[in-house]
Write an enzyme that holds these catalytic residues in place. Structure first.
Site, PDB file in Angstrom:
ATOM      1  N   ARG A 276       0.852  -1.188   0.000  1.00 49.38           N
ATOM      2  CA  ARG A 276       0.000   0.000   0.000  1.00 49.38           C
ATOM      3  C   ARG A 276       0.890   1.243   0.000  1.00 49.38           C
ATOM      4  NH1 ARG A 276      -1.039   2.551   4.534  1.00 49.38           N
ATOM      5  NH2 ARG A 276      -1.043   0.749   5.904  1.00 49.38           N
ATOM      6  N   HIS A 280      -3.199   4.178   5.104  1.00 47.88           N
ATOM      7  CA  HIS A 280      -4.330   3.241   5.199  1.00 47.88           C
ATOM      8  C   HIS A 280      -5.609   3.889   4.671  1.00 47.88           C
ATOM      9  CE1 HIS A 280      -7.013   0.208   6.808  1.00 47.88           C
ATOM     10  NE2 HIS A 280      -7.648   1.131   7.500  1.00 47.88           N
ATOM     11  N   TYR A 289       5.040   5.288  10.854  1.00 43.59           N
ATOM     12  CA  TYR A 289       5.436   3.889  10.978  1.00 43.59           C
ATOM     13  C   TYR A 289       6.208   3.347   9.769  1.00 43.59           C
ATOM     14  CZ  TYR A 289       0.917   3.371   8.511  1.00 43.59           C
ATOM     15  OH  TYR A 289      -0.139   3.497   7.636  1.00 43.59           O
TER      16      TYR A 289
END
Length: 389
Positions: A276, A280, A289
């Site tokens: 991805r 998100h 992250y």
């Protein structure tokens, strides 16, 4: 995760490999550099037009998805879950479906929706908040988006059990069911229960896991000890590990799993290993992250660039074709944007309609109260100290 917990930056790693030669081989038909690769169990032989059509699907899906992000940033959508980087997984699997097959999506399957010929406005209306994304799911054979993680796996398992009990399998014209989910869904009880039921009842169901490396901010290492395709064996279900950034490999593997399901051979789990590239959703901050080096590592595996290189090298498409597709994608984006902007807000009463065949008295009272409150907002204030102009 809470604001006080900041996950450590993830070290860039190459794709995982099976632990032994007895385990399924990583299925890849196009290398990241765009070279054709042979696989002993999977291959693909399409017409030139079909090969070019896959590129069209990839590019248009990418551009429509980018418009979703743009619309959200401009305040026109409440949320958008981008699929950037996952186009090959969705287009390859979506084009492997037959008209009689039924799809249970998660909430990021815009590319599959495009391949099925379903009006994309339903997804944009959902995230604009003007309706609940409803369509004629029976006619479409494409169910509504499932926002609750892994809930759609149980829906698909139940439906597929019904297909088997109706005897709609065992022939080439049989019906197969596919359910899309992410790597994060495999940590949910619903997913594991769905695998139990699908396996025990030999249902014609393909679990299609888009392993995009993250369940929001949680990496694969924080989710499971073994990858999903290896875990499938514990349920008596074959697992296939495929390069999710390779549209040809994804097509071939999904087609094989669907044919197996239609033939009465039961469920399969396809793990499409992809990435991805965007957060998100538009409410996520992925910089907390993961770092730029990781993104660069995966940019080199871009599914659209890879496929374009192969088409050009094989003489299947030239610059004029690529330019024409870019032009068409732009037209699709402009048309979609105009339709999104033209969507009207629903009446407050509509949220109560079509929920019950006969509306309970309590719900009717809530509906009346909501309508009354909405009307009061449109009335000018006449209280003390009001400044009505």
């Amino acid at each position: 995760m809470g604001d006080t917990q900041r996950p450590a930056k993830k070290t860039v790693k190459s794709r995982p490999k099976p632990a032994s030669t007895n385990e399924p081989q990583f299925v890849q038909l196009l290398s990241p550099e765009g070279r054709r690769v042979k696989h002993p169990d999977y291959d693909i032989d399409l017409s030139d037009e079909e090969y070019r059509g896959l590129y069209r699907d990839l590019v248009i899906t990418r551009e429509l998805d980018a418009q979703g992000t743009a619309l959200q940033r401009q305040g026109q959508l409440g949320l958008w879950p981008s699929l950037l980087g996952q186009e090959a997984a969705q287009v390859g699997s979506g084009r492997a479906l037959r008209p009689q097959d039924t799809v249970f999506p998660a909430y990021r399957e815009l590319g599959v929706q495009w391949c099925r010929g379903i009006d994309l406005i339903s997804s944009f209306a959902l995230f604009r908040g003007v309706d609940l994304g409803g369509r004629d799911t029976v006619a479409d054979r494409f169910n509504m988006y499932a926002i609750v993680i892994a809930s759609q796996t149980l829906h698909a398992a139940g439906y597929a059990m019904g297909v088997a009990m109706d005897g709609a399998v065992g022939t080439e014209d049989g019906e197969a069911v596919i359910v899309y989910h992410g790597d994060g869904a495999t940590s949910e009880g619903d997913f594991n229960e769905a695998l139990v039921w699908a396996g025990v009842f030999n249902s014609p169901l393909v679990f299609f896991c888009q392993n995009n490396q993250y369940a929001i901010s949680e990496t694969n290492a924080r989710q499971f000890r073994l990858p999903p395709y290896r875990r499938a064996e514990g349920f008596g279900v074959p697992g296939i590990f495929v390069d999710g950034n390779d549209v040809l490999a994804t097509y071939a593997v999904t087609r094989g799993a669907l044919d197996r399901a239609r033939g009465g051979e039961g469920p399969s789990l396809v793990e499409a290993y992809t990435y991805r590239m965007q957060p998100h959703t538009t409410s996520d901050d992925a910089t907390r992250y993961r770092d730029e080096a990781e993104l660069d590592f995966w940019r080199a595996k871009d599914p659209v660039v890879r496929y374009r290189k192969w088409l050009a090298a094989e003489g299947l498409a030239d610059e004029s074709y690529f330019a024409a597709i870019d032009t068409e994608a732009g037209e699709q984006v402009r048309a979609l944007r105009a339709r999104v902007m033209a969507l009207t807000d629903p009446e407050v009463s509509e949220m109560f309609d079509n929920v019950y065949a006969q509306m309970p008295a309590g719900i009717a009272a809530q509906r009346a109260e909501a309508v009354e409150f909405q009307a009061s907002l449109a009335e000018p204030s006449t209280g003390a100290g009001s400044d009505v102009r």
